[in-house]
Design an enzyme around this catalytic site. Structure first.
Site, short mmCIF file in Angstrom:
data_model
loop_
_atom_site.label_atom_id
_atom_site.label_comp_id
_atom_site.label_asym_id
_atom_site.label_seq_id
_atom_site.Cartn_x
_atom_site.Cartn_y
_atom_site.Cartn_z
N SER A 85 0.99 -1.09 -0.09
CA SER A 85 0.08 -0.04 0.19
C SER A 85 0.81 1.28 0.07
O SER A 85 1.86 1.38 0.81
CB SER A 85 -0.99 0.04 1.24
OG SER A 85 -1.41 1.16 1.20
N THR A 132 -9.45 -1.02 3.39
CA THR A 132 -9.27 -1.23 1.80
C THR A 132 -9.83 -2.89 1.65
O THR A 132 -10.36 -3.32 2.48
CB THR A 132 -8.10 -1.12 1.42
OG1 THR A 132 -8.04 -1.37 -0.24
CG2 THR A 132 -6.85 -2.05 1.85
N LYS A 134 -14.21 -3.08 2.63
CA LYS A 134 -14.74 -1.98 2.62
C LYS A 134 -16.42 -2.01 2.87
O LYS A 134 -17.08 -1.04 3.37
CB LYS A 134 -14.94 -1.31 1.14
CG LYS A 134 -13.38 -0.63 0.98
CD LYS A 134 -13.49 -0.17 -0.30
CE LYS A 134 -11.89 0.67 -0.52
NZ LYS A 134 -11.99 1.56 -1.58
N ASP A 163 -13.60 7.98 -1.55
CA ASP A 163 -12.81 7.79 -2.96
C ASP A 163 -13.33 8.50 -3.98
O ASP A 163 -12.70 8.92 -4.69
CB ASP A 163 -13.18 6.07 -3.25
CG ASP A 163 -12.53 5.20 -2.48
OD1 ASP A 163 -11.31 5.54 -2.12
OD2 ASP A 163 -12.90 4.14 -2.33
N GLY A 210 -17.68 1.09 -16.50
CA GLY A 210 -17.44 0.26 -15.18
C GLY A 210 -18.65 0.27 -14.44
O GLY A 210 -19.39 1.43 -14.54
N ALA A 211 -18.91 -0.58 -13.77
CA ALA A 211 -20.05 -0.44 -12.61
C ALA A 211 -19.66 -1.26 -11.50
O ALA A 211 -20.59 -1.62 -10.51
CB ALA A 211 -21.19 -1.13 -13.22
N ASN A 255 -21.31 -0.70 -18.95
CA ASN A 255 -20.46 -1.79 -18.39
C ASN A 255 -20.63 -3.01 -19.22
O ASN A 255 -21.59 -3.25 -20.08
CB ASN A 255 -20.92 -2.08 -17.16
CG ASN A 255 -20.05 -3.04 -16.21
OD1 ASN A 255 -18.99 -2.89 -16.26
ND2 ASN A 255 -20.78 -3.76 -15.34
N THR A 259 -21.56 -5.85 -18.04
CA THR A 259 -22.70 -6.52 -17.61
C THR A 259 -23.53 -5.50 -17.24
O THR A 259 -23.50 -4.55 -16.27
CB THR A 259 -22.32 -7.39 -16.21
OG1 THR A 259 -21.03 -8.08 -16.20
CG2 THR A 259 -23.48 -8.01 -15.76
N ARG A 294 -25.48 -4.77 -13.87
CA ARG A 294 -24.67 -4.28 -12.92
C ARG A 294 -24.83 -2.76 -12.96
O ARG A 294 -24.95 -1.92 -12.19
CB ARG A 294 -23.09 -4.47 -13.00
CG ARG A 294 -22.96 -5.80 -12.07
CD ARG A 294 -21.53 -5.97 -12.17
NE ARG A 294 -21.02 -5.70 -10.70
CZ ARG A 294 -19.54 -5.75 -10.69
NH1 ARG A 294 -18.73 -6.17 -11.26
NH2 ARG A 294 -19.26 -5.56 -9.39
N ILE A 299 -8.70 5.44 -13.75
CA ILE A 299 -8.47 5.16 -12.27
C ILE A 299 -7.40 4.18 -11.86
O ILE A 299 -6.82 4.28 -10.80
CB ILE A 299 -9.62 4.98 -11.29
CG1 ILE A 299 -10.27 3.74 -11.53
CG2 ILE A 299 -10.75 6.12 -11.52
CD1 ILE A 299 -11.11 3.19 -10.43
P1 ATR Z 1 -13.67 -2.96 -8.33
O1 ATR Z 1 -14.17 -3.14 -6.89
O2 ATR Z 1 -12.12 -2.65 -8.14
O3 ATR Z 1 -14.29 -1.81 -9.23
P2 ATR Z 1 -15.14 -5.21 -9.31
O4 ATR Z 1 -16.33 -4.65 -8.54
O5 ATR Z 1 -14.82 -6.52 -9.79
O6 ATR Z 1 -13.79 -4.51 -8.95
O7 ATR Z 1 -15.40 -4.49 -10.79
C1 ATR Z 1 -14.43 -4.33 -11.85
C2 ATR Z 1 -14.87 -3.58 -12.98
O8 ATR Z 1 -14.08 -3.89 -14.22
C3 ATR Z 1 -16.51 -4.01 -13.61
O9 ATR Z 1 -17.19 -3.09 -14.26
C4 ATR Z 1 -16.24 -5.27 -14.72
O10 ATR Z 1 -17.18 -5.49 -15.35
P3 ATR Z 1 -18.44 -6.35 -15.20
O11 ATR Z 1 -19.25 -5.95 -14.00
O12 ATR Z 1 -18.97 -6.83 -16.44
O13 ATR Z 1 -17.50 -7.84 -14.48
C5 ATR Z 1 -15.02 -4.70 -15.10
N1 ATR Z 1 -13.84 -5.41 -15.92
C6 ATR Z 1 -13.11 -6.33 -15.19
N2 ATR Z 1 -12.55 -7.04 -16.46
C7 ATR Z 1 -13.15 -6.71 -17.51
C8 ATR Z 1 -12.85 -7.08 -18.90
N3 ATR Z 1 -12.11 -7.98 -19.34
N4 ATR Z 1 -13.58 -6.19 -19.87
C9 ATR Z 1 -14.65 -5.62 -19.68
N5 ATR Z 1 -14.81 -5.11 -18.28
C10 ATR Z 1 -14.14 -5.71 -17.30
#
Ligand code: ATR
Length: 275
Positions: free
Chosen positions: A13, A60, A64, A100, A126-127, A150, A152, A155, A218
């Site tokens: 860290s 962390t 969390k 954050d 992302g989500a 995202n 998915t 999400r 990020i």
């Molecule tokens: P964090 O808490 O660090 O945000 P997380 O909750 O696992 O970690 O989320 C990771 C993000 O990266 C999610 O938006 C994930 O997409 P999904 O919700 O569809 O899983 C995205 N992500 C991770 N690997 C990916 C990949 N290879 N391609 C596209 N999106 C990805």
């Protein structure tokens, strides 16, 4: 001041370095220690930890969310986000915050105030957990539109519904985000894609990017993700991930100490440290 971090694993860290700089800046004494906790015995360890004399600590991965039942109060956006990264300990009571998203927005606003206007359109990629705080903080800025894309979709839809400011919020697929990219002035990658060993990986293609856009990641290791590299080569402005890390720490330290910190004083040193 007695400060620290709980998490697992936490040996690498950067928070001890950041907070020791802040302690120096305010002329304080004490330090910032790592308290590694085992996920299997977390409940027991955190109960014991509550009897420690500590002024505050960061939380962390993977605790969390798991810290929440042990708090006496949950403050600010932390309840909406459902995650706490900062705890203030006062008179035996624990107050949980999430710095954050606010850290991300403060750092971005400081570097690029011209992008913070009512006509701005924001695309969030992302989500996941990291995106929740950023979304909650951005939703208060009064932007014309915020779109969440995202891999998915479900999400993204769940994330869109966490705040009350949903009238200008929509959800799209990555394909749709790529197709309409020219409509956005601020694009933020919160996915973990840029961290993977194959540095050419990125969530979406930037072919349709406007050169007047601002592109943020990020991810801070690597410093130049493929996403930021491509954005730069297309003439866009870029914002690196390490500033969010520094600024979430700044806000946490201000909550603990009650003193305003100038994070930019240590920014060049921090940049050299992480590169
Ligand atoms: P964090 O808490 O660090 O945000 P997380 O909750 O696992 O970690 O989320 C990771 C993000 O990266 C999610 O938006 C994930 O997409 P999904 O919700 O569809 O899983 C995205 N992500 C991770 N690997 C990916 C990949 N290879 N391609 C596209 N999106 C990805």
């Amino acid at each position: 001041m007695k400060l620290g971090l709980i998490g697992h694993p936490i040996q690498h860290s950067l928070s001890p370095w950041i907070h020791e700089q802040f302690i120096k800046q305010v002329g304080g004494t004490g330090g910032y220690q790592l308290f590694e906790m085992n996920p299997a015995t977390f409940d027991q360890e955190i109960r014991q930890f509550k009897s420690c004399q500590i002024d505050g600590f960061n939380v962390t991965i993977p605790f969390k969310e798991r810290i929440i039942p042990f708090l006496d109060f949950i403050e600010g956006d932390a309840a909406t986000i459902g995650a706490v990264n900062t705890v203030v300990a006062k008179n035996g009571k624990w107050y949980g915050y999430n710095t954050d998203g606010q850290g991300f927005v403060q750092a971005l606003k400081k570097s690029y105030p011209q992008f913070f206007h009512a006509g701005a359109a924001v695309l969030l990629l992302g989500a996941g957990g990291a995106c929740r705080g950023i979304y909650a903080a951005l939703a208060k800025e009064g932007f014309k539109k915020i779109t969440i894309a995202n891999r998915t979709i479900q999400r993204a839809e769940e994330l869109a519904s966490i705040t009350n400011h949903t009238e200008n919020v929509s959800v799209v697929s990555y394909l749709e985000a790529e197709r309409t990219l020219q409509d956005y002035t601020i694009i933020i990658n919160t996915t973990s894609v840029g961290m993977q060993p194959d540095v050419s990986n990125q969530a979406i293609s930037l072919t349709n990017l406007q050169d007047c856009a601002l592109v943020c990641d990020i991810v801070y290791r690597p410093f130049w993700t493929s996403f930021l590299h491509q954005a730069k080569s297309r003439g866009a402005s870029v914002h690196h991930g390490h500033e969010m890390l520094l600024y979430q720490g700044k806000i946490a330290f201000e909550l603990w100490s009650g003193v305003t910190i100038d994070a930019d004083l240590i920014l060049p040193l921090f940049e050299r440290k992480i590169q």
